[in-house]
Design a protein around this motif. Structure first.
Motif, mmCIF file in Angstrom:
data_model
loop_
_atom_site.group_PDB
_atom_site.id
_atom_site.type_symbol
_atom_site.label_atom_id
_atom_site.label_comp_id
_atom_site.label_asym_id
_atom_site.label_seq_id
_atom_site.Cartn_x
_atom_site.Cartn_y
_atom_site.Cartn_z
ATOM 1 N N MET A 214 42.452 57.129 35.235
ATOM 2 C CA MET A 214 43.338 56.600 36.262
ATOM 3 C C MET A 214 44.452 55.820 35.582
ATOM 4 O O MET A 214 44.227 55.101 34.635
ATOM 5 C CB MET A 214 42.537 55.696 37.206
ATOM 6 C CG MET A 214 43.382 55.090 38.299
ATOM 7 S SD MET A 214 42.484 53.932 39.360
ATOM 8 C CE MET A 214 41.745 55.059 40.509
ATOM 9 N N CYS A 215 45.662 55.951 36.073
ATOM 10 C CA CYS A 215 46.806 55.224 35.531
ATOM 11 C C CYS A 215 46.637 53.730 35.752
ATOM 12 O O CYS A 215 46.027 53.302 36.725
ATOM 13 C CB CYS A 215 48.080 55.685 36.211
ATOM 14 S SG CYS A 215 48.496 57.382 35.873
ATOM 15 N N THR A 216 47.205 52.933 34.864
ATOM 16 C CA THR A 216 47.086 51.481 35.012
ATOM 17 C C THR A 216 47.748 50.996 36.297
ATOM 18 O O THR A 216 47.265 50.066 36.928
ATOM 19 C CB THR A 216 47.695 50.769 33.797
ATOM 20 O OG1 THR A 216 49.048 51.191 33.631
ATOM 21 C CG2 THR A 216 46.901 51.059 32.544
ATOM 22 N N GLY A 217 48.852 51.628 36.679
ATOM 23 C CA GLY A 217 49.539 51.234 37.912
ATOM 24 C C GLY A 217 48.719 51.534 39.150
ATOM 25 O O GLY A 217 48.596 50.704 40.055
ATOM 26 N N LYS A 218 48.141 52.733 39.203
ATOM 27 C CA LYS A 218 47.312 53.103 40.357
ATOM 28 C C LYS A 218 46.062 52.235 40.424
ATOM 29 O O LYS A 218 45.633 51.830 41.493
ATOM 30 C CB LYS A 218 46.929 54.580 40.280
ATOM 31 C CG LYS A 218 48.070 55.520 40.608
ATOM 32 C CD LYS A 218 47.597 56.954 40.571
ATOM 33 C CE LYS A 218 48.740 57.901 40.872
ATOM 34 N NZ LYS A 218 48.320 59.311 40.796
ATOM 35 N N CYS A 219 45.482 51.969 39.262
ATOM 36 C CA CYS A 219 44.296 51.104 39.209
ATOM 37 C C CYS A 219 44.634 49.700 39.703
ATOM 38 O O CYS A 219 43.885 49.102 40.482
ATOM 39 C CB CYS A 219 43.761 51.065 37.783
ATOM 40 S SG CYS A 219 42.270 50.081 37.595
ATOM 41 N N ALA A 220 45.776 49.171 39.265
ATOM 42 C CA ALA A 220 46.199 47.835 39.693
ATOM 43 C C ALA A 220 46.396 47.783 41.204
ATOM 44 O O ALA A 220 45.967 46.835 41.868
ATOM 45 C CB ALA A 220 47.491 47.438 38.976
ATOM 46 N N ARG A 221 47.019 48.809 41.748
ATOM 47 C CA ARG A 221 47.264 48.852 43.185
ATOM 48 C C ARG A 221 45.946 48.897 43.954
ATOM 49 O O ARG A 221 45.763 48.200 44.954
ATOM 50 C CB ARG A 221 48.137 50.054 43.522
ATOM 51 C CG ARG A 221 48.565 50.108 44.964
ATOM 52 C CD ARG A 221 49.636 51.185 45.142
ATOM 53 N NE ARG A 221 50.069 51.269 46.502
ATOM 54 C CZ ARG A 221 50.909 50.435 47.088
ATOM 55 N NH1 ARG A 221 51.418 49.434 46.401
ATOM 56 N NH2 ARG A 221 51.248 50.576 48.346
ATOM 57 N N CYS A 222 45.015 49.707 43.483
ATOM 58 C CA CYS A 222 43.703 49.821 44.132
ATOM 59 C C CYS A 222 42.958 48.485 44.090
ATOM 60 O O CYS A 222 42.385 48.050 45.096
ATOM 61 C CB CYS A 222 42.902 50.916 43.431
ATOM 62 S SG CYS A 222 41.287 51.194 44.145
ATOM 63 N N ILE A 223 42.995 47.811 42.947
ATOM 64 C CA ILE A 223 42.334 46.506 42.821
ATOM 65 C C ILE A 223 43.000 45.484 43.721
ATOM 66 O O ILE A 223 42.339 44.717 44.420
ATOM 67 C CB ILE A 223 42.330 46.046 41.350
ATOM 68 C CG1 ILE A 223 41.372 46.909 40.534
ATOM 69 C CG2 ILE A 223 41.940 44.570 41.240
ATOM 70 C CD1 ILE A 223 41.457 46.701 39.039
ATOM 71 N N SER B 167 47.929 36.206 36.577
ATOM 72 C CA SER B 167 47.407 35.993 37.937
ATOM 73 C C SER B 167 45.916 36.278 38.009
ATOM 74 O O SER B 167 45.177 35.594 38.715
ATOM 75 C CB SER B 167 48.150 36.892 38.928
ATOM 76 O OG SER B 167 49.490 36.509 39.029
ATOM 77 N N SER B 168 45.465 37.284 37.264
ATOM 78 C CA SER B 168 44.037 37.618 37.265
ATOM 79 C C SER B 168 43.200 36.505 36.647
ATOM 80 O O SER B 168 42.066 36.264 37.077
ATOM 81 C CB SER B 168 43.799 38.926 36.510
ATOM 82 O OG SER B 168 44.413 39.996 37.184
ATOM 83 N N ILE B 169 43.747 35.831 35.649
ATOM 84 C CA ILE B 169 43.037 34.685 35.061
ATOM 85 C C ILE B 169 42.873 33.589 36.102
ATOM 86 O O ILE B 169 41.782 33.028 36.276
ATOM 87 C CB ILE B 169 43.783 34.169 33.814
ATOM 88 C CG1 ILE B 169 43.717 35.208 32.693
ATOM 89 C CG2 ILE B 169 43.208 32.840 33.342
ATOM 90 C CD1 ILE B 169 44.626 34.922 31.517
ATOM 91 N N ILE C 283 38.393 43.213 35.793
ATOM 92 C CA ILE C 283 38.867 44.589 35.581
ATOM 93 C C ILE C 283 40.387 44.619 35.538
ATOM 94 O O ILE C 283 40.987 45.281 34.676
ATOM 95 C CB ILE C 283 38.324 45.526 36.679
ATOM 96 C CG1 ILE C 283 36.814 45.679 36.538
ATOM 97 C CG2 ILE C 283 39.004 46.890 36.622
ATOM 98 C CD1 ILE C 283 36.147 46.400 37.697
ATOM 99 N N GLN C 284 41.036 43.889 36.455
ATOM 100 C CA GLN C 284 42.500 43.876 36.464
ATOM 101 C C GLN C 284 43.063 43.185 35.228
ATOM 102 O O GLN C 284 44.127 43.550 34.743
ATOM 103 C CB GLN C 284 43.045 43.221 37.738
ATOM 104 C CG GLN C 284 44.558 43.156 37.818
ATOM 105 C CD GLN C 284 45.247 44.486 37.570
ATOM 106 O OE1 GLN C 284 44.730 45.546 37.880
ATOM 107 N NE2 GLN C 284 46.443 44.437 37.001
ATOM 108 N N LEU C 285 42.353 42.211 34.700
ATOM 109 C CA LEU C 285 42.775 41.561 33.461
ATOM 110 C C LEU C 285 42.841 42.590 32.327
ATOM 111 O O LEU C 285 43.848 42.685 31.613
ATOM 112 C CB LEU C 285 41.816 40.423 33.114
ATOM 113 C CG LEU C 285 42.092 39.639 31.845
ATOM 114 C CD1 LEU C 285 43.397 38.871 31.963
ATOM 115 C CD2 LEU C 285 40.953 38.683 31.552
ATOM 116 N N VAL C 286 41.787 43.376 32.181
ATOM 117 C CA VAL C 286 41.760 44.420 31.144
ATOM 118 C C VAL C 286 42.800 45.487 31.440
ATOM 119 O O VAL C 286 43.547 45.923 30.556
ATOM 120 C CB VAL C 286 40.344 45.035 31.045
ATOM 121 C CG1 VAL C 286 40.332 46.237 30.108
ATOM 122 C CG2 VAL C 286 39.339 43.994 30.598
#
Length: 195
Positions: A1-10, A91-93, A175-178
């Motif tokens: 999964m792309c980092t952008g799509k993953c970020a949006r899903c999270i 922000s994730s931190i 997960i979003q941090l990574v």
């Protein structure tokens, strides 16, 4: 999964979770759905862990992650989503810290139990304070709380909900941090014309 799509899903998962925490915290302020006991609320309710920690502090990384899943921050051909991904890392931190705060306060509240009227005349206290959470398994002890009515199930249900949701928030923020770090260094795998 792309980092952008993953970020949006999270991000789209974190936003409703933070709203659930805020609503649970609001319900804790009105035991049994009534306001006449608000002057006798316990310490854990006053700490507002659901509103501050699991709510506002997680809502910001949720929005940041959704934005990181969008198109580039400076226009086409600039840095892509790397700037937004870097923002989502920080922000994730903050969101992780908020989730830890909410989880720790909720766990402590479940162990200590609610503040309630335990006897006459007007003796308010924590009858389960030294039970190490044993009252959770023995519902017959719940009759020690005379007022507010059904305060123990109210307290247990809402703080258990806060604990469960904040644990999920902590995992998603991790997960979003990574994912954000990968997005900063590797960029987004989506094509520029894609969604």
């Amino acid at each position: 999964m792309c980092t952008g799509k993953c970020a949006r899903c999270i991000g789209l998962s974190l936003i409703p979770m933070s709203i659930i925490c805020i609503l649970a915290n609001i319900l804790l302020l009105v035991p049994n759905g009534q306001t006449k006991w608000t002057e006798h609320l316990g310490l854990h309710v006053h700490l507002s862990a659901g509103f501050i920690g699991g709510g506002i502090m997680v809502l910001c990384p949720g929005i940041s992650a959704v934005r990181a899943g969008g198109k580039g921050c400076c226009g086409a051909g600039c840095c892509g989503n790397r700037c937004r991904m870097l923002n989502s890392v920080f922000s994730s931190i903050i969101g992780g810290i908020g989730a830890i705060y909410c989880l720790s306060v909720s766990g402590s509240a479940l162990e200590e139990g609610p503040k309630c009227l335990t006897g006459l005349p007007d003796k308010w206290g924590y009858p389960f304070q030294n039970s190490n959470g044993n009252y959770l398994r023995n519902s017959t002890l719940w009759d020690l709380c005379l007022d507010p009515p059904i305060v123990v199930p109210w307290h247990v249900t809402l703080f258990a909900l806060l604990a469960a949701v904040s644990a999920l928030e902590l995992v998603l923020c991790g997960i979003q941090l990574v994912n954000g770090v990968l997005g900063v260094f590797c960029g987004d795998c989506r094509k520029r014309g894609g969604p």
